[in-house]
Design a protein around this motif. Structure first.
Motif, PDB file in Angstrom:
ATOM      1  N   MET A  58      28.743  12.527  61.561  1.00 30.29           N
ATOM      2  CA  MET A  58      27.516  11.890  61.092  1.00 30.29           C
ATOM      3  C   MET A  58      27.332  12.038  59.583  1.00 30.29           C
ATOM      4  SD  MET A  58      24.707  10.246  61.546  1.00 30.29           S
ATOM      5  CE  MET A  58      24.371  10.219  63.299  1.00 30.29           C
ATOM      6  N   MET A  82      29.691   9.589  67.912  1.00 30.07           N
ATOM      7  CA  MET A  82      29.249  10.399  66.784  1.00 30.07           C
ATOM      8  C   MET A  82      29.314  11.892  67.089  1.00 30.07           C
ATOM      9  SD  MET A  82      28.657   7.851  64.904  1.00 30.07           S
ATOM     10  CE  MET A  82      28.103   8.748  63.445  1.00 30.07           C
ATOM     11  N   THR A  84      28.014  15.691  65.330  1.00 35.24           N
ATOM     12  CA  THR A  84      27.168  16.261  64.291  1.00 35.24           C
ATOM     13  C   THR A  84      26.773  17.689  64.642  1.00 35.24           C
ATOM     14  OG1 THR A  84      25.112  15.979  63.038  1.00 35.24           O
ATOM     15  CG2 THR A  84      25.062  15.405  65.359  1.00 35.24           C
ATOM     16  N   ASP A  87      20.858  18.159  65.460  1.00 28.13           N
ATOM     17  CA  ASP A  87      20.311  17.302  66.523  1.00 28.13           C
ATOM     18  C   ASP A  87      19.044  16.618  66.032  1.00 28.13           C
ATOM     19  OD1 ASP A  87      18.982  19.682  66.408  1.00 28.13           O
ATOM     20  OD2 ASP A  87      18.714  19.910  68.566  1.00 28.13           O
ATOM     21  N   GLU A  91      18.133  10.383  63.355  1.00 34.85           N
ATOM     22  CA  GLU A  91      19.523  10.014  63.083  1.00 34.85           C
ATOM     23  C   GLU A  91      20.202   9.493  64.343  1.00 34.85           C
ATOM     24  OE1 GLU A  91      21.668  13.195  61.311  1.00 34.85           O
ATOM     25  OE2 GLU A  91      20.947  12.753  59.291  1.00 34.85           O
ATOM     26  N   VAL A  92      19.935  10.145  65.462  1.00 32.52           N
ATOM     27  CA  VAL A  92      20.526   9.720  66.729  1.00 32.52           C
ATOM     28  C   VAL A  92      20.078   8.308  67.083  1.00 32.52           C
ATOM     29  CG1 VAL A  92      20.708  10.186  69.189  1.00 32.52           C
ATOM     30  CG2 VAL A  92      20.661  12.077  67.565  1.00 32.52           C
ATOM     31  N   ALA A  95      21.764   5.765  64.815  1.00 35.31           N
ATOM     32  CA  ALA A  95      23.179   5.555  65.129  1.00 35.31           C
ATOM     33  C   ALA A  95      23.357   4.719  66.394  1.00 35.31           C
ATOM     34  CB  ALA A  95      23.873   6.903  65.286  1.00 35.31           C
ATOM     35  N   LEU A  96      22.573   5.013  67.428  1.00 40.51           N
ATOM     36  CA  LEU A  96      22.688   4.267  68.678  1.00 40.51           C
ATOM     37  C   LEU A  96      22.261   2.813  68.507  1.00 40.51           C
ATOM     38  CD1 LEU A  96      21.324   6.937  71.194  1.00 40.51           C
ATOM     39  CD2 LEU A  96      23.696   6.243  70.866  1.00 40.51           C
ATOM     40  N   ALA A 100      26.583   2.817  67.806  1.00 41.59           N
ATOM     41  CA  ALA A 100      27.290   3.977  68.348  1.00 41.59           C
ATOM     42  C   ALA A 100      27.176   3.981  69.868  1.00 41.59           C
ATOM     43  CB  ALA A 100      26.727   5.270  67.767  1.00 41.59           C
ATOM     44  N   TYR A 103      26.996  10.261  71.483  1.00 42.73           N
ATOM     45  CA  TYR A 103      26.537  11.237  70.507  1.00 42.73           C
ATOM     46  C   TYR A 103      26.750  12.633  71.059  1.00 42.73           C
ATOM     47  CZ  TYR A 103      23.803  12.127  66.276  1.00 42.73           C
ATOM     48  OH  TYR A 103      23.405  12.498  65.024  1.00 42.73           O
ATOM     49  N   VAL A 127      25.590  10.459  76.091  1.00 41.82           N
ATOM     50  CA  VAL A 127      24.832  11.470  75.369  1.00 41.82           C
ATOM     51  C   VAL A 127      24.709  12.636  76.334  1.00 41.82           C
ATOM     52  CG1 VAL A 127      22.663  12.095  74.257  1.00 41.82           C
ATOM     53  CG2 VAL A 127      23.543   9.776  74.031  1.00 41.82           C
TER      54      VAL A 127
END
Length: 217
Positions: A58, A82, A84, A87, A91-92, A95-96, A100, A103, A127
């Motif tokens: 990430m 991803m 990282t 958490d 950001e998650v 990205a999704l 993405a 994760y 995830v």
């Protein structure tokens, strides 16, 4: 013998990257076809090798999310997963939403990493359950079943109950244990929920539920 899953690994921490590569290449059905350190490297690997799955840090130079959005647009056959150490929910979500397909926290086990790569290569999102719970809703908050009914009139009472448990990060098996249902029955309900909410998977369903809950707080 089916073809191997072709994987690229991009992370600017060489020691960690070496560990990921070792874990993946220890599996007979996976081969690592490219490595890099930056977002530019990730895009180049996608362009030159078209891997089935591309593991991206990430926080690598150039930005993991930036790489994800460009790869999703130009090389849609390459699925991004991803990695990282942080958490961070925002950001998650970012990205999704930008393409993405999975994760993982860097502290995950090698077996979970391998499992995630296999699932993502088949077109599924991944995830980890423990991380999904943090992503979807704060541990300090619990959604109110009555308020869920008002927010999802398109769902039946049972479907709302299941959505509540998805929101809490429970797997299909645990949902079944909670409600006294078989795992197969839970999967059937989940399919109906996704169709009614017009989402593609359980992560998107839970994100939608979380957003509607937040709007009313």
């Amino acid at each position: 013998m089916p073809p191997k899953i072709r994987v690229g690994v991009v992370d600017d921490h060489s020691l960690y990257r070496d560990g990921v590569v070792f874990a993946l290449e220890s599996e007979t059905d996976i081969e690592v076809i490219g490595q890099g350190e930056t977002a530019s490297d990730a895009i180049q690997i996608a362009h030159e090798h078209t891997p089935d799955v591309l593991l991206l840090d990430m926080n690598m130079p150039g930005g993991g999310v930036n790489a994800v959005s460009k790869i999703a647009l130009k090389y849609p056959s390459t699925k991004t997963l991803m990695l990282t150490v942080v958490d961070d929910e925002d950001e998650v979500r970012s990205a999704l939403r930008k393409g993405a397909k999975g994760y993982l926290l860097k502290g995950t086990s090698s077996s979970e990493l391998v499992n995630a790569v296999r699932l993502v290569s088949k077109g599924q999102n991944y995830v980890s359950p423990s991380f999904a719970a943090k992503l979807i809703v704060s541990r300090r908050e619990e959604a109110d079943p009555a308020s869920m009914t008002r927010r999802f009139p398109e769902l039946t009472v049972r479907e709302e109950q299941i959505l509540m448990l998805i929101l809490r990060g429970l797997s299909n098996r645990l949902i079944g244990e909670e409600l006294g249902l078989s795992e197969k029955t839970v999967k059937g309900y989940l399919t109906a929920i996704m169709e009614k909410l017009h989402v593609r998977n359980r992560v998107e369903a839970a994100m939608l539920a979380s957003e509607r809950v937040s709007e009313k707080r």
